[in-house]
Design a protein around this motif. Structure first.
Motif, mmCIF file in Angstrom:
data_model
loop_
_atom_site.group_PDB
_atom_site.id
_atom_site.type_symbol
_atom_site.label_atom_id
_atom_site.label_comp_id
_atom_site.label_asym_id
_atom_site.label_seq_id
_atom_site.Cartn_x
_atom_site.Cartn_y
_atom_site.Cartn_z
ATOM 1 N N ALA A 7 0.840 -1.204 0.000
ATOM 2 C CA ALA A 7 0.000 0.000 0.000
ATOM 3 C C ALA A 7 0.873 1.251 0.000
ATOM 4 O O ALA A 7 0.574 2.227 -0.701
ATOM 5 C CB ALA A 7 -0.930 -0.011 1.209
ATOM 6 N N LEU A 8 1.953 1.234 0.756
ATOM 7 C CA LEU A 8 2.878 2.369 0.771
ATOM 8 C C LEU A 8 3.510 2.567 -0.605
ATOM 9 O O LEU A 8 3.658 3.700 -1.068
ATOM 10 C CB LEU A 8 3.986 2.150 1.808
ATOM 11 C CG LEU A 8 3.639 2.419 3.260
ATOM 12 C CD1 LEU A 8 4.794 2.025 4.157
ATOM 13 C CD2 LEU A 8 3.292 3.879 3.475
ATOM 14 N N LYS A 9 3.883 1.466 -1.265
ATOM 15 C CA LYS A 9 4.493 1.552 -2.585
ATOM 16 C C LYS A 9 3.525 2.158 -3.596
ATOM 17 O O LYS A 9 3.908 2.976 -4.433
ATOM 18 C CB LYS A 9 4.937 0.149 -3.037
ATOM 19 C CG LYS A 9 5.547 0.106 -4.407
ATOM 20 C CD LYS A 9 6.841 0.851 -4.474
ATOM 21 C CE LYS A 9 7.473 0.641 -5.850
ATOM 22 N NZ LYS A 9 8.262 1.754 -6.275
ATOM 23 N N GLU A 10 2.257 1.781 -3.498
ATOM 24 C CA GLU A 10 1.247 2.365 -4.387
ATOM 25 C C GLU A 10 1.131 3.861 -4.158
ATOM 26 O O GLU A 10 1.006 4.632 -5.108
ATOM 27 C CB GLU A 10 -0.107 1.685 -4.166
ATOM 28 C CG GLU A 10 -0.170 0.272 -4.703
ATOM 29 C CD GLU A 10 -1.498 -0.406 -4.403
ATOM 30 O OE1 GLU A 10 -2.470 0.283 -4.034
ATOM 31 O OE2 GLU A 10 -1.559 -1.641 -4.527
ATOM 32 N N LEU A 11 1.170 4.278 -2.907
ATOM 33 C CA LEU A 11 1.103 5.708 -2.599
ATOM 34 C C LEU A 11 2.318 6.445 -3.140
ATOM 35 O O LEU A 11 2.201 7.560 -3.653
ATOM 36 C CB LEU A 11 0.986 5.921 -1.087
ATOM 37 C CG LEU A 11 -0.330 5.477 -0.466
ATOM 38 C CD1 LEU A 11 -0.251 5.544 1.048
ATOM 39 C CD2 LEU A 11 -1.468 6.354 -0.966
ATOM 40 N N LEU A 12 3.478 5.810 -3.041
ATOM 41 C CA LEU A 12 4.685 6.413 -3.577
ATOM 42 C C LEU A 12 4.571 6.548 -5.096
ATOM 43 O O LEU A 12 4.884 7.597 -5.660
ATOM 44 C CB LEU A 12 5.906 5.557 -3.210
ATOM 45 C CG LEU A 12 7.239 5.995 -3.799
ATOM 46 C CD1 LEU A 12 7.656 7.341 -3.236
ATOM 47 C CD2 LEU A 12 8.305 4.953 -3.523
ATOM 48 N N THR A 18 6.342 11.064 -0.400
ATOM 49 C CA THR A 18 7.681 11.207 -0.945
ATOM 50 C C THR A 18 8.485 9.935 -0.701
ATOM 51 O O THR A 18 8.084 9.086 0.101
ATOM 52 C CB THR A 18 8.418 12.386 -0.304
ATOM 53 O OG1 THR A 18 8.591 12.110 1.099
ATOM 54 C CG2 THR A 18 7.661 13.694 -0.493
ATOM 55 N N GLN A 19 9.620 9.842 -1.368
ATOM 56 C CA GLN A 19 10.496 8.691 -1.187
ATOM 57 C C GLN A 19 10.969 8.599 0.261
ATOM 58 O O GLN A 19 11.059 7.514 0.826
ATOM 59 C CB GLN A 19 11.710 8.794 -2.129
ATOM 60 C CG GLN A 19 12.658 7.608 -2.044
ATOM 61 C CD GLN A 19 12.056 6.320 -2.562
ATOM 62 O OE1 GLN A 19 11.440 6.306 -3.608
ATOM 63 N NE2 GLN A 19 12.247 5.236 -1.838
ATOM 64 N N GLU A 20 11.249 9.745 0.884
ATOM 65 C CA GLU A 20 11.705 9.757 2.273
ATOM 66 C C GLU A 20 10.616 9.231 3.211
ATOM 67 O O GLU A 20 10.898 8.450 4.125
ATOM 68 C CB GLU A 20 12.115 11.173 2.703
ATOM 69 C CG GLU A 20 13.361 11.687 2.012
ATOM 70 C CD GLU A 20 13.083 12.208 0.607
ATOM 71 O OE1 GLU A 20 11.931 12.588 0.288
ATOM 72 O OE2 GLU A 20 14.044 12.211 -0.197
ATOM 73 N N ARG A 24 10.905 5.834 5.462
ATOM 74 C CA ARG A 24 10.732 5.905 6.906
ATOM 75 C C ARG A 24 9.618 4.970 7.368
ATOM 76 O O ARG A 24 9.789 4.182 8.303
ATOM 77 C CB ARG A 24 10.409 7.344 7.346
ATOM 78 C CG ARG A 24 10.276 7.508 8.853
ATOM 79 C CD ARG A 24 9.984 8.942 9.250
ATOM 80 N NE ARG A 24 8.924 9.578 8.496
ATOM 81 C CZ ARG A 24 7.622 9.403 8.705
ATOM 82 N NH1 ARG A 24 7.214 8.582 9.633
ATOM 83 N NH2 ARG A 24 6.728 10.035 7.983
ATOM 84 N N LYS A 25 8.481 5.011 6.693
ATOM 85 C CA LYS A 25 7.343 4.176 7.084
ATOM 86 C C LYS A 25 7.637 2.694 6.853
ATOM 87 O O LYS A 25 7.244 1.849 7.658
ATOM 88 C CB LYS A 25 6.089 4.603 6.329
ATOM 89 C CG LYS A 25 5.585 5.959 6.795
ATOM 90 C CD LYS A 25 4.372 6.407 6.020
ATOM 91 C CE LYS A 25 3.933 7.789 6.483
ATOM 92 N NZ LYS A 25 2.732 8.215 5.803
#
Length: 140
Positions: A7-12, A18-20, A24-25
């Motif tokens: 899910a985080l990768k999709e948001l990225l 952001t990549q940072e 971090r997450k």
């Protein structure tokens, strides 16, 4: 845990974080500091974090600039370099230069670049961003 990282990768990829923030997450998830790992039961269903979709496409690369570069300087691969496709830009440049001896190289790269320029300009901003900036679609 895997679902949260996906899910985080999709948001990225969508440009919502952001990549940072992603790094971090992801580190928090992997270290277990943000969410403890809970046993999975049949009744539990994985949930994705709810984020508001962005209403605007991030303006990192302009489809108009890419399209015009492809139409006017495409034989040199300038539009590929602009979009960050260095290998494809070098291929176009070499085919143009080395193929100039036979007069066929510039013709081939010119036609390819003209088609790509027209495709870039006819895509919507969202489609262009999704395909060529996020998706890294290299040809056509």
């Amino acid at each position: 845990m895997v679902e949260e990282i996906k899910a985080l990768k999709e948001l990225l990829d969508m440009g919502a974080i952001t990549q940072e923030e992603y790094d971090r997450k992801k580190r928090e998830i992997l270290d277990g500091s943000s969410n403890p790992i809970l046993p999975v039961t049949e009744s539990s269903t994985p949930t994705r974090p709810q984020y508001a979709p962005t209403s605007q496409v991030p303006q990192s690369k302009s489809k108009v600039a890419a399209g015009l570069l492809a139409i006017f300087l495409g034989g040199l691969g300038i539009h590929k370099f602009y979009l960050g496709y260095t290998t494809q830009g070098i291929i176009l440049l070499l085919v143009t230069i080395l193929g100039a001896l036979l007069l066929i190289g510039p013709l081939i790269t010119g036609v390819i670049s003209l088609i790509e320029g027209i495709i870039y300009l006819t895509k919507s901003d969202e489609d262009f961003y999704r395909l060529y900036v996020l998706g890294k679609k290299e040809w056509f």
